[in-house]
Design a protein around this motif. Structure first.
Motif, PDB file in Angstrom:
ATOM      1  N   PHE A 199       0.837  -1.198   0.000  1.00  0.00           N
ATOM      2  CA  PHE A 199       0.000   0.000   0.000  1.00  0.00           C
ATOM      3  C   PHE A 199       0.880   1.260   0.000  1.00  0.00           C
ATOM      4  O   PHE A 199       0.624   2.213  -0.733  1.00  0.00           O
ATOM      5  N   ASN A 202       2.372   1.887  -3.339  1.00  0.00           N
ATOM      6  CA  ASN A 202       1.375   2.426  -4.263  1.00  0.00           C
ATOM      7  C   ASN A 202       1.105   3.896  -4.011  1.00  0.00           C
ATOM      8  O   ASN A 202       0.932   4.674  -4.940  1.00  0.00           O
ATOM      9  N   ILE A 203       1.065   4.261  -2.734  1.00  0.00           N
ATOM     10  CA  ILE A 203       0.821   5.664  -2.396  1.00  0.00           C
ATOM     11  C   ILE A 203       1.973   6.545  -2.867  1.00  0.00           C
ATOM     12  O   ILE A 203       1.766   7.583  -3.482  1.00  0.00           O
ATOM     13  N   ARG A 205       4.164   6.136  -5.207  1.00  0.00           N
ATOM     14  CA  ARG A 205       4.444   6.277  -6.636  1.00  0.00           C
ATOM     15  C   ARG A 205       3.311   6.983  -7.374  1.00  0.00           C
ATOM     16  O   ARG A 205       3.356   7.128  -8.585  1.00  0.00           O
ATOM     17  N   GLY A 206       2.293   7.427  -6.642  1.00  0.00           N
ATOM     18  CA  GLY A 206       1.180   8.111  -7.292  1.00  0.00           C
ATOM     19  C   GLY A 206       1.100   9.590  -6.930  1.00  0.00           C
ATOM     20  O   GLY A 206       2.087  10.173  -6.476  1.00  0.00           O
ATOM     21  N   ARG A 207      -0.077  10.137  -7.123  1.00  0.00           N
ATOM     22  CA  ARG A 207      -0.284  11.570  -6.896  1.00  0.00           C
ATOM     23  C   ARG A 207       0.140  12.003  -5.494  1.00  0.00           C
ATOM     24  O   ARG A 207       0.835  13.003  -5.322  1.00  0.00           O
ATOM     25  N   ILE A 208      -0.277  11.238  -4.465  1.00  0.00           N
ATOM     26  CA  ILE A 208      -0.008  11.666  -3.096  1.00  0.00           C
ATOM     27  C   ILE A 208       1.494  11.673  -2.811  1.00  0.00           C
ATOM     28  O   ILE A 208       2.022  12.623  -2.232  1.00  0.00           O
ATOM     29  N   ARG A 210       3.877  12.090  -4.930  1.00  0.00           N
ATOM     30  CA  ARG A 210       4.510  13.214  -5.625  1.00  0.00           C
ATOM     31  C   ARG A 210       4.234  14.521  -4.904  1.00  0.00           C
ATOM     32  O   ARG A 210       5.113  15.394  -4.841  1.00  0.00           O
ATOM     33  N   SER A 211       3.026  14.671  -4.336  1.00  0.00           N
ATOM     34  CA  SER A 211       2.765  15.935  -3.640  1.00  0.00           C
ATOM     35  C   SER A 211       3.593  16.013  -2.355  1.00  0.00           C
ATOM     36  O   SER A 211       4.062  17.084  -1.981  1.00  0.00           O
ATOM     37  N   MET A 213       6.643  14.678  -1.957  1.00  0.00           N
ATOM     38  CA  MET A 213       8.021  14.985  -2.343  1.00  0.00           C
ATOM     39  C   MET A 213       8.156  16.428  -2.811  1.00  0.00           C
ATOM     40  O   MET A 213       9.168  17.079  -2.589  1.00  0.00           O
ATOM     41  N   ARG A 216       8.406  18.478   0.176  1.00  0.00           N
ATOM     42  CA  ARG A 216       9.720  18.242   0.763  1.00  0.00           C
ATOM     43  C   ARG A 216      10.802  19.027   0.013  1.00  0.00           C
ATOM     44  O   ARG A 216      11.618  19.709   0.618  1.00  0.00           O
ATOM     45  N   LEU A 239      -1.039   9.333   7.886  1.00  0.00           N
ATOM     46  CA  LEU A 239      -0.710   8.014   7.363  1.00  0.00           C
ATOM     47  C   LEU A 239       0.492   7.422   8.082  1.00  0.00           C
ATOM     48  O   LEU A 239       0.522   6.241   8.427  1.00  0.00           O
TER      49      LEU A 239
END
Ligand SMILES: Nc1ncnc2c1ncn2[C@@H]1O[C@H](COP(=O)(O)OP(=O)(O)O)[C@@H](O)[C@H]1O
Ligand SMILES: [Mg+2]
Lengths: 358, 259
Positions: A199, A202-203, A205-208, A210-211, A213, A216, A239
């Motif tokens: 999980f 998956n989180i 490598r997706g939209r979340i 990227r936001s 990073m 950061r 999370l």
């Protein structure tokens, strides 16, 4: 050139976005899984399961949790132990109040409580950063433990002040408490870690991911492309604390059996932070490698001198352990901030080019 | 678009901005028409970057107002500006250093992505489809800006000119209505500048994007902009077509450092 990319043409973006893009990686991963799920439980004895493998799995989960927050979203936290304690104590309260509630569901609910607490202590992150935020999370660490010590309700006012895992069953097997077999607890921990690691991957490598990073790496630019800083940071806190909370619940219910707040002291917060640093900031695999390394290191340091016939007094051994630890942290922080995960990647790149030097 | 009454996308009215004693902008007003390329020029410290920062809500002016798409505001919030279709690039490149070029550009799609958290964690159908759909869009932009070869490279390792291109690509990924470019060609050689000019014109042409551009190279400004606004010491000293501005006495003085 056994390990190679050539011939592995990716013809769709779906294939390019897969977690393991190379055939050999997939084979390797399958082998690791077969080993972990089938071979290890048959082979490992009680000592290995209880002293090494189960804590390794649980700390891997906590390290993934902290890495989401610190490695991906860039928010330094020293409150890991506190968030783990929230998970452990919530599990205890829930399962003693509702003994019939499925224990996995209780773990999840405990994770949610930890997430809520994480959000509360994440609020200052809108205003403060770096060192100052770390100090704020340190306050969370101390406040939470103080509260759990002080208020008897949290440990059902029992005389020992400990929380003890009552026996709970899953599919007819006792999975928690003194009667639970180490093999069973190992397999359950492994199952939980595998799912949650997936999980998390998956989180990130997706939209979340990227936001996180983006916040950061440059929060100003992130805001200008429409990322809301507070929202994004709080999601990371939630999370991350969820993962740490579940790990905390597991450490009492699937590992220690019984614990007091001391089991979640600031020392644990630092230990998980070291795992993340050694394993690699911003890497899920790194979190697991780091947890393995930090859990195994003391055992190596104990056994290697014995193997070569050296007898070292226990206290000296502890000192050596701390020196090696300190040295490694400094090494990874300065030389290789991406940790073991990066070293692993470099090794793969070398393999890819082998036998050519470059 | 009739020449008599072009549609206004943005209206800047009497905007004044100061930092302590420094007056960065004083009573600046101008309009930006839909589909045009407007250049803002002026000497260093004239307040050009500050003007862009006011437009996308990064700075809040003490006086004046901004009217964007018919809505008048005293100030914007950056993430709201983004939601309403304002994108920008920075004078000193503001890429996400720890991410690859592709991830940087994909981040520009964030606002367009809707699939919730749980579906993403499970990587189920809709999450997977959304990711691929946006990847396709981003790949078209990558082709368009000719940066195919570096898509998987961490941006920190890219040369300066490439970083500028990736930053433009990230802004385009937002499908903006208004694109703010702060010195997109600074520090580039002639060839890189020519490429960048071509990209800017193509963006304006193919996507119909309205562009506000800060640029020092007068040749470039004359070539690609429809209209020019000239700032000096925070005041607007001229506005008009490139030819009008070039002939303006005050502008010549400002650039020669007279008066
Ligand atoms: N954040 C800030 N704090 C203080 N002064 C600023 C800030 N931003 C800009 N300024 C000042 O405002 C003036 C205009 O700057 P700027 O808009 O960057 O000019 P330009 O982009 O035309 O070179 C300068 O004097 C600059 O020092
Ligand atoms: Mg500037």
């Amino acid at each position: 050139m056994i390990y190679r990319e050539a011939g592995n043409y990716k013809t769709t973006y779906a294939a390019d976005q897969a977690i393991f893009t190379l055939q050999l990686d997939r084979v390797f991963m399958t082998m690791v899984m077969v080993l972990a799920f089938l071979v290890v439980p048959l082979w490992a004895n009680e000592y290995w399961l209880q002293a090494v493998l189960i804590p390794f799995l649980i700390f891997s989960l906590a390290a993934i949790g902290l890495n989401l927050l610190t490695g991906y979203a860039g928010q330094l936290s020293l409150g890991t132990g506190g968030f783990m304690a929230v998970g452990a104590y919530s599990t205890y309260k829930l399962t003693t109040a509702f003994p019939d509630l499925n224990i996995l569901l209780v773990f999840l609910l405990a994770g949610f409580f930890a997430a809520l607490v994480g959000i509360v202590f994440g609020l200052p992150s809108l205003r403060i950063k770096g060192f100052y935020l770390a100090v704020a999370t340190l306050a969370a660490q101390f406040f939470i433990l103080w509260l759990f010590n002080k208020v008897g309700w949290f440990y059902n006012n029992n005389s020992s002040g400990n929380i003890t895992a009552p026996p709970r069953e899953l599919f007819g097997l006792v999975v928690t408490g003194a009667a639970a077999k180490a093999q069973v607890r190992y397999l359950l921990s492994l199952g939980i870690l595998t799912l949650f690691a997936l999980f998390a991957k998956n989180i990130v490598r997706g939209r979340i991911g990227r936001s996180w990073m983006a916040i950061r790496d440059m929060d100003i630019a992130a805001e200008i492309i429409g990322i809301r800083p507070l929202h994004t940071k709080l999601l990371a806190f939630a999370l991350s604390s969820f993962y740490c909370g579940v790990a905390g619940a597991m450490s009492v219910f699937l590992w220690l059996g019984s614990a007091e707040t001391e089991a979640f002291s600031i020392f644990i917060s630092f230990q998980v932070l070291f795992m993340v640093i050694v394993g690699g900031l911003g890497s899920i695999l790194g979190s697991i490698l780091g947890a393995a390394f930090i859990t195994l290191l003391p055992i190596l340091l104990t056994n290697v001198p014995l193997l070569v016939g050296l007898r070292i007094p226990i206290d000296l051994q502890k000192h050596i352990e701390q020196i090696v630890f300190g040295g490694l942290i400094v090494f990874f922080l300065i030389v290789e901030p991406h940790g073991l995960a990066r070293l692993w990647q470099i090794m793969k790149e070398k393999l890819r080019r082998w036998p050519f030097p470059y | 678009m009739s020449a008599a009454s072009p549609e206004k996308l943005l209206q800047v009215d009497n905007v004044s901005l100061s930092f302590g004693g420094v007056q960065a902008l004083s009573e600046v007003s101008f309009d930006v028409h839909r589909h045009e390329i407007l250049a803002i020029i002026g000497p260093n410290g004239a307040g050009k970057s500050s003007m862009l920062n006011v437009i996308n809500g990064f700075y809040h002016p003490q006086r004046g107002s901004i009217t964007y798409k018919g809505q008048t505001r005293k100030a914007m919030r950056p993430h709201l500006a983004a939601r309403q279709g304002i994108a920008r690039t920075f004078q000193n490149i503001a890429l996400f250093k720890g991410m690859t070029a592709l991830d940087n550009i994909m981040t520009g799609r964030n606002l367009k992505m809707k699939v919730g958290f749980l579906l993403q964690a499970l990587h189920l159908g809709p999450a997977r489809r959304e990711e691929i759909e946006h990847r396709l869009h981003v790949e078209r932009l990558i082709d368009f800006l000719e940066i195919e070869a570096i898509r998987k490279t961490p941006v920190g390792r890219l040369p300066y000119g490439m970083q500028k291109r990736v930053e433009l690509c990230r802004a385009l990924a937002m499908e903006p209505d208004l694109l703010l470019l702060d010195e997109p060609m600074a520090g580039m050689n002639v060839e890189e500048k020519e490429d960048m000019c071509r990209f800017i014109l193509d963006v304006n042409d193919e996507f119909g994007t309205t562009i506000i551009l800060i640029e020092h190279d007068m040749g470039v400004v004359m070539d690609i902009s429809n209209r020019v606004v000239v700032l000096d010491y925070g005041c607007k000293i001229a506005e008009g077509t490139p030819d009008e501005v070039r002939a303006n006495k005050q502008v010549i003085d400002a650039y020669l450092g007279v008066g």
